[in-house]
Design an enzyme around this catalytic site. Structure first.
Site, short mmCIF file in Angstrom:
data_model
loop_
_atom_site.label_atom_id
_atom_site.label_comp_id
_atom_site.label_asym_id
_atom_site.label_seq_id
_atom_site.Cartn_x
_atom_site.Cartn_y
_atom_site.Cartn_z
N LYS A 75 0.84 -1.21 0.00
CA LYS A 75 0.00 0.00 0.00
C LYS A 75 0.87 1.26 0.00
O LYS A 75 0.64 2.19 -0.79
CB LYS A 75 -0.90 0.02 1.25
CG LYS A 75 -1.59 1.34 1.50
CD LYS A 75 -2.47 1.31 2.72
CE LYS A 75 -1.82 1.76 4.00
NZ LYS A 75 -1.47 3.20 4.08
N ASN A 76 1.88 1.26 0.87
CA ASN A 76 2.67 2.48 1.01
C ASN A 76 3.63 2.72 -0.16
O ASN A 76 4.32 3.74 -0.21
CB ASN A 76 3.44 2.48 2.34
CG ASN A 76 2.50 2.74 3.52
OD1 ASN A 76 1.32 3.03 3.32
ND2 ASN A 76 3.02 2.63 4.73
N CYS A 92 -5.29 12.95 13.07
CA CYS A 92 -5.94 11.67 12.79
C CYS A 92 -5.87 10.82 14.04
O CYS A 92 -5.31 11.24 15.05
CB CYS A 92 -5.34 10.98 11.57
SG CYS A 92 -3.88 10.04 11.89
N ARG A 147 0.19 14.52 13.18
CA ARG A 147 0.68 14.29 11.82
C ARG A 147 0.65 15.53 10.93
O ARG A 147 -0.05 15.58 9.92
CB ARG A 147 -0.11 13.15 11.16
CG ARG A 147 -0.04 11.88 11.96
CD ARG A 147 -0.70 10.74 11.27
NE ARG A 147 0.08 10.20 10.17
CZ ARG A 147 -0.28 9.12 9.48
NH1 ARG A 147 -1.39 8.50 9.77
NH2 ARG A 147 0.47 8.68 8.50
N ASP A 181 4.14 0.81 12.32
CA ASP A 181 2.97 0.13 11.74
C ASP A 181 2.83 -1.32 12.20
O ASP A 181 1.87 -1.98 11.84
CB ASP A 181 3.04 0.17 10.20
CG ASP A 181 2.68 1.55 9.65
OD1 ASP A 181 2.25 2.42 10.43
OD2 ASP A 181 2.85 1.76 8.44
N ARG A 226 -8.67 -0.68 4.29
CA ARG A 226 -7.79 0.36 3.74
C ARG A 226 -6.43 -0.23 3.38
O ARG A 226 -5.79 0.23 2.45
CB ARG A 226 -7.58 1.47 4.77
CG ARG A 226 -8.77 2.39 4.93
CD ARG A 226 -8.37 3.64 5.69
NE ARG A 226 -7.09 4.13 5.20
CZ ARG A 226 -6.16 4.70 5.94
NH1 ARG A 226 -6.37 4.89 7.21
NH2 ARG A 226 -5.03 5.10 5.42
C1 UD1 Z 1 4.13 6.96 6.55
C2 UD1 Z 1 3.31 5.73 6.28
C3 UD1 Z 1 2.66 5.24 7.56
C4 UD1 Z 1 3.71 5.05 8.67
C5 UD1 Z 1 4.57 6.30 8.81
C6 UD1 Z 1 5.74 6.09 9.76
C7 UD1 Z 1 2.61 6.04 3.98
C8 UD1 Z 1 1.51 6.33 3.02
N1 UD1 Z 1 2.31 6.06 5.29
O1 UD1 Z 1 3.24 7.97 7.02
O2 UD1 Z 1 2.03 3.99 7.28
O3 UD1 Z 1 3.06 4.80 9.89
O4 UD1 Z 1 5.12 6.69 7.54
O5 UD1 Z 1 6.54 5.03 9.34
O6 UD1 Z 1 3.73 5.77 3.58
N2 UD1 Z 1 6.12 14.73 10.86
C9 UD1 Z 1 6.16 16.08 11.15
N3 UD1 Z 1 6.06 16.97 10.11
C10 UD1 Z 1 5.93 16.57 8.82
C11 UD1 Z 1 5.90 15.19 8.53
C12 UD1 Z 1 6.00 14.29 9.58
O7 UD1 Z 1 6.27 16.47 12.30
O8 UD1 Z 1 5.86 17.43 7.93
C13 UD1 Z 1 6.21 13.76 11.96
C14 UD1 Z 1 4.92 12.95 12.12
O9 UD1 Z 1 3.96 13.61 12.91
C15 UD1 Z 1 5.44 11.69 12.77
C16 UD1 Z 1 6.82 11.51 12.11
O10 UD1 Z 1 7.18 12.79 11.60
O11 UD1 Z 1 5.62 11.91 14.14
C17 UD1 Z 1 6.87 10.51 10.99
O12 UD1 Z 1 5.80 10.76 10.08
P1 UD1 Z 1 5.89 10.40 8.54
O13 UD1 Z 1 7.05 9.52 8.27
O14 UD1 Z 1 5.78 11.65 7.77
O15 UD1 Z 1 4.54 9.57 8.33
P2 UD1 Z 1 3.71 9.50 7.02
O16 UD1 Z 1 4.62 9.72 5.86
O17 UD1 Z 1 2.49 10.32 7.15
#
Ligand code: UD1
Length: 416
Positions: free
Chosen positions: A22-23, A116, A121, A304, A396
């Site tokens: 999925k990711n 969420c 996030r 995850d 999902r």
């Molecule tokens: C992706 C995965 C999700 C997984 C997560 C962490 C996809 C579609 N989803 O989510 O399944 O749980 O990685 O491995 O690939 N953060 C910030 N600012 C930002 C972006 C992130 O503070 O602009 C923080 C987030 O709140 C979190 C951490 O960084 O605490 C990691 O988040 P991130 O790796 O961005 O998660 P996703 O990419 O949303």
């Protein structure tokens, strides 16, 4: 609302083929916006999130067709540059269209995803990096409005490792003028998969799998074909289903190097493994032992998988400490597991789990995708009937999970 009804207590045995990730497929689909023409992806999983991304791309002007596991996407003219709230709120990965829109079309209006179930996030790091590449960014009426005539290469260091942030910026940098470096980049296998596809499209990306990516911008890309890598989270969930039920399960089509941190912890917990090319068999002949786990970015223990691992630890001998370092509110499954008789104490981002001899079935409520997988695992091991409400969460990210678990010997069915 659809529910999954599980009669627990049966050891799972047999083999299951892992679906495409999925990711991986979601960023790959977003990448099609970077160039006109027809892209073809194989090994595409049948998931609700894929359908949501198809709907979002259709709204933007990308036609898609799915036949079996092959997804064909054709992008020519843009119909809209807006990712609306209704779609973004159901799937945060919608934010992956932000950089392709700005890089190729010069502007994007993307709804802010908001909080969420598992945490705040934010996407501030995506926005900060895009600004460093020369985009103008404003937040208006809950939307990010970003524009740039031509993005420029930049040296970007992410404050925190972000998976979709790294992916978004890789796509932006591929069509930017000049070179970009992304430091403290995510190293997840899905980053490598996107980099491979972008390179097939003519991008010049080096360093995928390390924490520094270098991307030489090119003036245009061309469509290509690609097979989506295996879903390591799905594979891990099936392995843990074997472990929690005291069975023997083989997952096919998944390389073990995607799962080293999990396999190490499961070995400590008393599981044995047979590992071959793209095939992993787990077996356990004794009670699980407690193991401590701290989540971290790849190659660490994946957030995850934290919820599913906690389900295992509820039945393990001894006390386990699970620390969640990625998301601030990712223990909602713990409260539901307690309804089955688990002994869990929460203290901020730490959960202390004292293993119990048995769980007993109960009605439960799924709160998010991975939490629902955790509840299903616990239900498979619990005595009696467990009913997991809000089954849509599981759809999902897991393809027909009840049918595949049933083929391994589980008594599980969907109730409409
Ligand atoms: C992706 C995965 C999700 C997984 C997560 C962490 C996809 C579609 N989803 O989510 O399944 O749980 O990685 O491995 O690939 N953060 C910030 N600012 C930002 C972006 C992130 O503070 O602009 C923080 C987030 O709140 C979190 C951490 O960084 O605490 C990691 O988040 P991130 O790796 O961005 O998660 P996703 O990419 O949303």
């Amino acid at each position: 609302m659809e529910k999954l009804v599980i009669e627990g207590g049966l050891p799972l045995r047999g083999s299951v083929t892992v679906s495409g990730a999925k990711n991986s497929v979601l960023p790959l689909m977003a990448a099609t916006m970077l160039t006109p023409g027809t892209h073809r992806f194989t090994n595409v999983p049948k998931l609700r999130d894929v359908t949501t991304m198809q709907r979002l791309l259709a709204h933007l002007g990308v036609d898609s067709q799915i036949e079996g596991r092959t997804l064909t996407l054709t992008t020519n003219e843009l119909k809209s540059h807006e990712a609306p709230y209704d779609l973004v709120k159901t799937m945060r990965a919608s934010v992956l269209v932000l950089c392709p829109l700005v890089a190729r079309w010069g502007k994007a209006r993307v709804s802010l995803p908001g909080g969420c179930a598992i945490g705040a996030r934010p996407i501030d790091l995506h926005l900060k990096a895009l600004k460093e590449m020369g985009a103008t960014i404003e937040i208006k009426e809950g939307y990010v409005e970003a524009s740039a005539e031509k993005l420029k290469g930049a040296h970007i260091t992410f404050d925190t490792v972000t998976v979709t942030g790294t992916e978004n910026l890789m796509m932006a940098a591929s069509l930017a003028e000049g070179a970009t470096t992304l430091k403290n980049a995510a190293r997840e296998p899905e980053i490598g998969d996107l980099a491979n596809y972008l390179n097939k499209m003519g991008a010049k990306i080096e360093g995928a799998g390390t924490d520094t990516l270098t991307i030489q911008g090119v003036s245009q890309l061309k469509p290509s074909e690609h097979s989506v890598i295996a879903d390591r989270i799905e594979a891990a969930t099936f392995l843990m289903a074997g472990a929690i039920t005291g069975g023997e399960v083989t997952v096919k089509n998944c390389p073990s190097q995607f799962l080293e941190a999990l396999i190490d912890r499961l070995k400590e917990a008393g599981c044995t493994f047979d590992i071959a090319d793209h095939q992993i068999t787990i077996k356990i002949t004794q009670r699980l032992k407690s193991v401590n786990v701290t989540t971290s970015p790849f190659p660490g223990f994946a957030t995850d998988l934290q919820a599913q691992f906690m389900a295992l630890m509820t039945l393990a001998e001894g006390t386990s400490v699970i620390s969640e370092t990625i998301f601030e509110n990712r223990f909602q499954h713990a409260l539901e597991l307690k309804r089955l008789g688990a002994d869990i104490t929460l203290d901020g981002r730490t959960a202390i789990i004292k293993g119990v001899e048995k769980l007993s079935g109960a009605p439960l409520m799924a709160t998010d995708l991975r939490a629902s997988a955790s509840l299903i695992l616990a239900g498979l091991a619990a005595e009696g009937t467990t009913i997991v409400d809000r089954a849509y969460h599981i759809d999902r990210g897991y393809e027909h999970i009840e049918e595949r678990l049933a083929r391994l010997g589980a008594k599980i069915k969907r109730q409409y």
